[in-house]
Design an enzyme around this catalytic site. Structure first.
Site, mmCIF file in Angstrom:
data_model
loop_
_atom_site.group_PDB
_atom_site.id
_atom_site.type_symbol
_atom_site.label_atom_id
_atom_site.label_comp_id
_atom_site.label_asym_id
_atom_site.label_seq_id
_atom_site.Cartn_x
_atom_site.Cartn_y
_atom_site.Cartn_z
ATOM 1 N N VAL A 45 -6.602 -14.610 9.927
ATOM 2 C CA VAL A 45 -6.331 -13.944 11.203
ATOM 3 C C VAL A 45 -4.922 -14.386 11.572
ATOM 4 O O VAL A 45 -4.569 -15.564 11.422
ATOM 5 C CB VAL A 45 -7.347 -14.373 12.287
ATOM 6 C CG1 VAL A 45 -6.953 -13.799 13.639
ATOM 7 C CG2 VAL A 45 -8.752 -13.932 11.904
ATOM 8 N N ARG A 76 -5.866 -10.129 1.407
ATOM 9 C CA ARG A 76 -4.961 -9.979 0.280
ATOM 10 C C ARG A 76 -5.784 -10.012 -1.002
ATOM 11 O O ARG A 76 -6.627 -10.904 -1.162
ATOM 12 C CB ARG A 76 -3.992 -11.162 0.295
ATOM 13 C CG ARG A 76 -2.603 -10.781 -0.020
ATOM 14 C CD ARG A 76 -1.647 -11.888 0.338
ATOM 15 N NE ARG A 76 -0.825 -11.544 1.482
ATOM 16 C CZ ARG A 76 -0.052 -12.405 2.132
ATOM 17 N NH1 ARG A 76 -0.011 -13.665 1.781
ATOM 18 N NH2 ARG A 76 0.677 -11.994 3.150
ATOM 19 N N GLU A 138 -5.460 -4.978 7.639
ATOM 20 C CA GLU A 138 -4.523 -4.587 6.585
ATOM 21 C C GLU A 138 -4.886 -5.323 5.299
ATOM 22 O O GLU A 138 -4.958 -6.549 5.281
ATOM 23 C CB GLU A 138 -3.089 -4.937 6.984
ATOM 24 C CG GLU A 138 -2.058 -4.433 5.976
ATOM 25 C CD GLU A 138 -0.637 -4.816 6.351
ATOM 26 O OE1 GLU A 138 0.106 -3.945 6.828
ATOM 27 O OE2 GLU A 138 -0.285 -6.004 6.168
ATOM 28 N N ASN A 147 2.890 -11.596 -5.736
ATOM 29 C CA ASN A 147 2.437 -12.583 -4.752
ATOM 30 C C ASN A 147 3.303 -13.837 -4.792
ATOM 31 O O ASN A 147 3.661 -14.396 -3.752
ATOM 32 C CB ASN A 147 0.970 -12.941 -5.042
ATOM 33 C CG ASN A 147 0.358 -13.780 -3.942
ATOM 34 O OD1 ASN A 147 0.482 -13.438 -2.758
ATOM 35 N ND2 ASN A 147 -0.279 -14.881 -4.293
#
Ligand code: 0O2
Ligand code: 0O2
Length: 214
Positions: A45, A76, A138, A147
């Site tokens: 968050v 992710r 998202e 990454n």
């Protein structure tokens, strides 16, 4: 409970639930002994300080965060190969526990910084004691190399507060290209190994059949 805790509670619930669901997809591939397009999943968050910074930068009134800030809940998904990203996006499109409301392809169109990733914005229904609440999340899908670059660039960016000197900016762009070339090279190596395996299996079969005939 203070105002922020109350506001962020459904976001935390969405991140926790989605982490379990997305990690579950990986487990299913493992159970079926199929190459998993998902290497690992993380979630967070957005910290309050970052929400406030972004709201100021993007001129989002605080009473419009729910609709205007799409990444307060962020997931992710990391993949080994660039091709895996497409597979993950397909898997997300097939799900019926959330709605995809936007997709942003920063792989075909990388950002000027050099950043690459595929972003999928979803509307996820969280069940609360006051009824259902739809939360924007998202999901960033990227390879391990993308990454690697984004994680380091992000932490350096923090030090420079978003204003890299020109030469550093250029070197970071070059580093992003190097990461992408690495991705391409790894995909080619994998393809060659797969082709060699097919050839080896075929030869083995032919050899077996010839021996049977003799
Ligand atoms: P396992 O058994 O290692 O798969 P979390 O609350 O810990 O699930 P969070 O806080 O969102 O997740 O992110 P965190 O702690 O940074 O990392 C989440 C998961 O990703 C952890 O696994 C890490 O082991 C894994 N991870 C992080 N970096 C890498 C990496 O570079 N390579 C690989 N393969 N995995 C990585 P889990 O879910 O705790 O369990
Ligand atoms: P965090 O949590 O610190 O990562 P904008 O902020 O205008 O670029 P927008 O419209 O909100 O973006 O959505 P976008 O660009 O699809 O997604 C923004 C997020 O993508 C960022 O979140 C980063 O996580 C990631 N990102 C985008 N561009 C870059 C980049 O150049 N470098 C790195 N490392 N990451 C990038 P935040 O807000 O930075 O939050």
């Amino acid at each position: 409970m203070n105002h922020w805790d109350q506001f962020l509670a459904p976001y935390k619930q969405a991140v926790d639930e989605l982490k379990i669901k997305l990690k579950g997809m990986r487990t299913q591939f493992e159970q079926e002994h199929i190459h998993s397009p998902i290497e690992f999943v993380t979630g967070r968050v957005k910290p309050i300080a970052s929400i406030l910074d972004k709201a100021t930068q993007k001129e989002i009134p605080l009473d419009q965060l729910e609709t205007q800030m799409q990444d307060i809940a962020g997931l992710r998904m990391m993949c080994q190969f660039v091709d895996d990203i497409k597979k993950v996006v397909e898997l997300l499109r097939m799900r019926n526990d959330f709605n995809i409301i936007e997709e942003r392809d920063y792989i075909s169109n990388n950002k000027p910084s050099g950043y690459r990733s595929y972003h999928v914005v979803i509307e996820y229904p969280v069940q609360t004691i006051h009824g259902e609440k739809k939360i924007l999340c998202e999901i960033q899908i990227r390879t391990l190399a993308m990454n690697f670059w984004a994680t380091i660039e992000h932490s350096l960016n923090y030090k420079y507060r978003g204003q890299f000197p020109e030469d550093i900016k250029m070197r970071l762009q070059r580093a992003a290209e190097a990461a992408f070339l690495l991705d391409e090279e790894m995909s080619e190596i994998r393809e060659e190994i797969q082709e060699a395996q097919v050839y080896f299996t075929k030869n083995k079969e032919q050899h077996k059949n010839t021996r049977k005939k003799n």
